[in-house]
Design a protein around this motif. Sequence first.
Motif, PDB file in Angstrom:
ATOM      1  N   GLU A 127       6.907 -46.172 -15.759  1.00  0.00           N
ATOM      2  CA  GLU A 127       7.994 -47.144 -15.663  1.00  0.00           C
ATOM      3  C   GLU A 127       7.694 -48.205 -14.614  1.00  0.00           C
ATOM      4  O   GLU A 127       7.944 -49.394 -14.825  1.00  0.00           O
ATOM      5  CB  GLU A 127       9.310 -46.449 -15.325  1.00  0.00           C
ATOM      6  N   GLY A 128       7.144 -47.794 -13.490  1.00  0.00           N
ATOM      7  CA  GLY A 128       6.807 -48.762 -12.450  1.00  0.00           C
ATOM      8  C   GLY A 128       5.794 -49.784 -12.931  1.00  0.00           C
ATOM      9  O   GLY A 128       5.924 -50.988 -12.650  1.00  0.00           O
ATOM     10  N   TRP A 129       4.804 -49.319 -13.693  1.00  0.00           N
ATOM     11  CA  TRP A 129       3.778 -50.249 -14.192  1.00  0.00           C
ATOM     12  C   TRP A 129       4.352 -51.172 -15.257  1.00  0.00           C
ATOM     13  O   TRP A 129       4.063 -52.376 -15.276  1.00  0.00           O
ATOM     14  CB  TRP A 129       2.595 -49.452 -14.752  1.00  0.00           C
ATOM     15  N   LEU A 130       5.178 -50.642 -16.147  1.00  0.00           N
ATOM     16  CA  LEU A 130       5.789 -51.461 -17.198  1.00  0.00           C
ATOM     17  C   LEU A 130       6.683 -52.543 -16.595  1.00  0.00           C
ATOM     18  O   LEU A 130       6.620 -53.713 -16.999  1.00  0.00           O
ATOM     19  CB  LEU A 130       6.601 -50.584 -18.143  1.00  0.00           C
ATOM     20  N   VAL A 131       7.500 -52.178 -15.642  1.00  0.00           N
ATOM     21  CA  VAL A 131       8.425 -53.122 -15.026  1.00  0.00           C
ATOM     22  C   VAL A 131       7.663 -54.186 -14.227  1.00  0.00           C
ATOM     23  O   VAL A 131       7.995 -55.380 -14.273  1.00  0.00           O
ATOM     24  CB  VAL A 131       9.430 -52.384 -14.131  1.00  0.00           C
ATOM     25  N   ALA A 132       6.624 -53.757 -13.522  1.00  0.00           N
ATOM     26  CA  ALA A 132       5.856 -54.692 -12.694  1.00  0.00           C
ATOM     27  C   ALA A 132       5.118 -55.734 -13.536  1.00  0.00           C
ATOM     28  O   ALA A 132       4.847 -56.843 -13.059  1.00  0.00           O
ATOM     29  CB  ALA A 132       4.865 -53.939 -11.828  1.00  0.00           C
ATOM     30  N   ASN A 133       4.805 -55.372 -14.781  1.00  0.00           N
ATOM     31  CA  ASN A 133       4.023 -56.267 -15.640  1.00  0.00           C
ATOM     32  C   ASN A 133       4.781 -56.684 -16.889  1.00  0.00           C
ATOM     33  O   ASN A 133       4.186 -56.981 -17.921  1.00  0.00           O
ATOM     34  CB  ASN A 133       2.712 -55.580 -16.031  1.00  0.00           C
ATOM     35  N   ALA A 134       6.104 -56.710 -16.770  1.00  0.00           N
ATOM     36  CA  ALA A 134       6.951 -57.069 -17.906  1.00  0.00           C
ATOM     37  C   ALA A 134       6.828 -58.556 -18.238  1.00  0.00           C
ATOM     38  O   ALA A 134       6.080 -59.301 -17.601  1.00  0.00           O
ATOM     39  CB  ALA A 134       8.405 -56.710 -17.598  1.00  0.00           C
ATOM     40  N   ALA A 135       7.580 -58.981 -19.236  1.00  0.00           N
ATOM     41  CA  ALA A 135       7.477 -60.350 -19.754  1.00  0.00           C
ATOM     42  C   ALA A 135       7.667 -61.405 -18.675  1.00  0.00           C
ATOM     43  O   ALA A 135       7.068 -62.495 -18.749  1.00  0.00           O
ATOM     44  CB  ALA A 135       8.496 -60.547 -20.867  1.00  0.00           C
ATOM     45  N   GLU A 136       8.495 -61.113 -17.684  1.00  0.00           N
ATOM     46  CA  GLU A 136       8.774 -62.108 -16.643  1.00  0.00           C
ATOM     47  C   GLU A 136       7.516 -62.508 -15.867  1.00  0.00           C
ATOM     48  O   GLU A 136       7.483 -63.569 -15.237  1.00  0.00           O
ATOM     49  CB  GLU A 136       9.813 -61.572 -15.666  1.00  0.00           C
ATOM     50  N   GLY A 137       6.487 -61.667 -15.885  1.00  0.00           N
ATOM     51  CA  GLY A 137       5.285 -61.946 -15.109  1.00  0.00           C
ATOM     52  C   GLY A 137       4.145 -62.567 -15.884  1.00  0.00           C
ATOM     53  O   GLY A 137       3.081 -62.816 -15.316  1.00  0.00           O
ATOM     54  N   SER A 138       4.330 -62.817 -17.177  1.00  0.00           N
ATOM     55  CA  SER A 138       3.275 -63.415 -17.999  1.00  0.00           C
ATOM     56  C   SER A 138       3.709 -64.790 -18.499  1.00  0.00           C
ATOM     57  O   SER A 138       4.901 -65.086 -18.561  1.00  0.00           O
ATOM     58  CB  SER A 138       2.938 -62.503 -19.188  1.00  0.00           C
ATOM     59  N   ASP A 139       2.724 -65.595 -18.869  1.00  0.00           N
ATOM     60  CA  ASP A 139       3.016 -66.960 -19.306  1.00  0.00           C
ATOM     61  C   ASP A 139       2.509 -67.204 -20.728  1.00  0.00           C
ATOM     62  O   ASP A 139       2.137 -68.313 -21.085  1.00  0.00           O
ATOM     63  CB  ASP A 139       2.349 -67.959 -18.344  1.00  0.00           C
ATOM     64  N   THR A 140       2.497 -66.150 -21.549  1.00  0.00           N
ATOM     65  CA  THR A 140       2.036 -66.271 -22.924  1.00  0.00           C
ATOM     66  C   THR A 140       3.210 -66.542 -23.860  1.00  0.00           C
ATOM     67  O   THR A 140       4.378 -66.350 -23.489  1.00  0.00           O
ATOM     68  CB  THR A 140       1.338 -64.985 -23.369  1.00  0.00           C
ATOM     69  N   ARG A 156      -3.921 -69.274 -17.259  1.00  0.00           N
ATOM     70  CA  ARG A 156      -2.713 -69.066 -16.473  1.00  0.00           C
ATOM     71  C   ARG A 156      -1.810 -68.016 -17.107  1.00  0.00           C
ATOM     72  O   ARG A 156      -1.567 -68.029 -18.310  1.00  0.00           O
ATOM     73  CB  ARG A 156      -1.947 -70.383 -16.368  1.00  0.00           C
ATOM     74  N   GLY A 157      -1.319 -67.095 -16.273  1.00  0.00           N
ATOM     75  CA  GLY A 157      -0.317 -66.133 -16.720  1.00  0.00           C
ATOM     76  C   GLY A 157      -0.799 -65.156 -17.765  1.00  0.00           C
ATOM     77  O   GLY A 157      -0.024 -64.731 -18.622  1.00  0.00           O
ATOM     78  N   MET A 158      -2.076 -64.755 -17.691  1.00  0.00           N
ATOM     79  CA  MET A 158      -2.605 -63.810 -18.672  1.00  0.00           C
ATOM     80  C   MET A 158      -2.045 -62.408 -18.426  1.00  0.00           C
ATOM     81  O   MET A 158      -1.842 -61.993 -17.287  1.00  0.00           O
ATOM     82  CB  MET A 158      -4.126 -63.770 -18.584  1.00  0.00           C
ATOM     83  N   PRO A 159      -1.784 -61.649 -19.505  1.00  0.00           N
ATOM     84  CA  PRO A 159      -1.317 -60.263 -19.336  1.00  0.00           C
ATOM     85  C   PRO A 159      -2.382 -59.420 -18.659  1.00  0.00           C
ATOM     86  O   PRO A 159      -3.577 -59.638 -18.832  1.00  0.00           O
ATOM     87  CB  PRO A 159      -1.079 -59.800 -20.781  1.00  0.00           C
ATOM     88  N   VAL A 160      -1.945 -58.430 -17.909  1.00  0.00           N
ATOM     89  CA  VAL A 160      -2.882 -57.546 -17.215  1.00  0.00           C
ATOM     90  C   VAL A 160      -3.536 -56.586 -18.193  1.00  0.00           C
ATOM     91  O   VAL A 160      -3.049 -56.371 -19.311  1.00  0.00           O
ATOM     92  CB  VAL A 160      -2.152 -56.742 -16.113  1.00  0.00           C
ATOM     93  N   ALA A 161      -4.658 -56.004 -17.777  1.00  0.00           N
ATOM     94  CA  ALA A 161      -5.311 -54.984 -18.591  1.00  0.00           C
ATOM     95  C   ALA A 161      -4.440 -53.728 -18.636  1.00  0.00           C
ATOM     96  O   ALA A 161      -3.686 -53.434 -17.698  1.00  0.00           O
ATOM     97  CB  ALA A 161      -6.680 -54.659 -18.004  1.00  0.00           C
ATOM     98  N   SER A 210      -3.509 -56.204 -26.257  1.00  0.00           N
ATOM     99  CA  SER A 210      -3.704 -57.087 -25.102  1.00  0.00           C
ATOM    100  C   SER A 210      -2.447 -57.872 -24.771  1.00  0.00           C
ATOM    101  O   SER A 210      -2.331 -58.440 -23.684  1.00  0.00           O
ATOM    102  CB  SER A 210      -4.853 -58.059 -25.380  1.00  0.00           C
ATOM    103  N   GLY A 211      -1.496 -57.957 -25.725  1.00  0.00           N
ATOM    104  CA  GLY A 211      -0.290 -58.732 -25.509  1.00  0.00           C
ATOM    105  C   GLY A 211      -0.434 -60.206 -25.827  1.00  0.00           C
ATOM    106  O   GLY A 211       0.522 -60.970 -25.676  1.00  0.00           O
ATOM    107  N   LEU A 212      -1.602 -60.640 -26.310  1.00  0.00           N
ATOM    108  CA  LEU A 212      -1.827 -62.063 -26.567  1.00  0.00           C
ATOM    109  C   LEU A 212      -1.344 -62.494 -27.945  1.00  0.00           C
ATOM    110  O   LEU A 212      -0.776 -63.577 -28.101  1.00  0.00           O
ATOM    111  CB  LEU A 212      -3.316 -62.397 -26.415  1.00  0.00           C
ATOM    112  N   PHE A 213      -1.624 -61.708 -28.969  1.00  0.00           N
ATOM    113  CA  PHE A 213      -1.239 -62.044 -30.346  1.00  0.00           C
ATOM    114  C   PHE A 213      -1.733 -63.444 -30.725  1.00  0.00           C
ATOM    115  O   PHE A 213      -0.980 -64.298 -31.173  1.00  0.00           O
ATOM    116  CB  PHE A 213       0.275 -61.952 -30.538  1.00  0.00           C
ATOM    117  N   HIS A 244       2.127 -53.669 -25.146  1.00  0.00           N
ATOM    118  CA  HIS A 244       1.858 -54.251 -23.835  1.00  0.00           C
ATOM    119  C   HIS A 244       3.169 -54.535 -23.113  1.00  0.00           C
ATOM    120  O   HIS A 244       4.149 -54.969 -23.734  1.00  0.00           O
ATOM    121  CB  HIS A 244       1.044 -55.539 -23.973  1.00  0.00           C
ATOM    122  N   PRO A 245       3.211 -54.323 -21.791  1.00  0.00           N
ATOM    123  CA  PRO A 245       4.468 -54.544 -21.053  1.00  0.00           C
ATOM    124  C   PRO A 245       4.968 -55.974 -21.086  1.00  0.00           C
ATOM    125  O   PRO A 245       6.173 -56.220 -20.917  1.00  0.00           O
ATOM    126  CB  PRO A 245       4.115 -54.117 -19.623  1.00  0.00           C
TER     127      PRO A 245
END
Length: 363
Positions: free
Chosen positions: A282-295, A225-230, A350-353, A247-248
Amino acid sequence: MSRPVLVRVWDLPIRLFHWSLATSVAISVATGFLGGAEAIRWHVGAGLVAVGLVLARIVWGFTGPTHARFRDFAPSAADVVEHVRSDSPRHLGHNPLGALMVFGLIAVMLVIGVSGLAMLGGMFKTGPLAFWSFEAGRSGREIHELAAWAVLGLVALHLGGVVFESLRSRENLARAMLTGVKEARPGDHPVREIPARVPLAVFFLLLAGSGLWAANASLAARAPRGMPVAFDATTRAECSACHMAYHPSLLPADSWRALMAGLPDHFGEDASLDTATAAEIEGWLVANAAEGSDTLPAHVFARVVPEAPFTISETPFWDRLHGDLPDALFRRASIKSRSNCAACHADAESGLFSPFSIHVPKE
């Protein structure tokens, strides 16, 4: 003087279980409370061994020989009171207080195992419960920590109880758990010997093992659930030209907007891009920012400080994890700076750490 008659009390599986559990719990406690991030593999490994031992003990509690069986020592409240008050407290098998300790440790170890899997799955997207939410994982961590302290308390009570009951019954209980024998004494309660049912125990162990394997395979097949995008190719190419690509999901959307707006003075450098490329990134960073991930990183790094809204190494969480590390570590040629996350975190991009991907390089 005639030599004392010795009777077999603890069979080999019980003794192996006891000392193996003590070892695995000791490793888990040491790596959990004192070990750093690189000790996580030992912590998880020892914890899984401990849970496996407990499951085997449950099976042996129904199929083992006389004193291994739960029905031999499961106490009532009256049994406990009578034992505490008794002038003759000796039992060949577990006494009522020891029995309570056995059941307590089994219960707490199972709680530790399930809560540990919940924490790994929800917070780190690792293991069979990776589809759980970050909040569920955080609740699992709280339960895991409470249960770990409970284990420490039970271990302390157990050690104290062994010393107390050894003095009280004039019998070395720790040695009996090593040798498996106790001295036969007048007044010992007659025991109806029950043989171990080894084939049945093997059957149930195989049944439990195959059931756990199937459950693990089924749960692990569910999408985390909520994995960061590639990583976007354009963003990686432009960012990694000067430093690692962050990662965004490591910053909130407002921080990325502020960073992109300040490219002409990007940490003292002019990182200006043409309008179309800057807008695309900027559009890609904002679209995939922290608010959209569940890590875990997405949740904790989203809490930035106003003075440095897009500097990850200035966030409270980064400082809590790295603040006690010496400055000399970050000056190593293999690391160079506090912002070079990829030097120690193999999966930084990957943004997972993941805690399983940490390796601090040598000089």
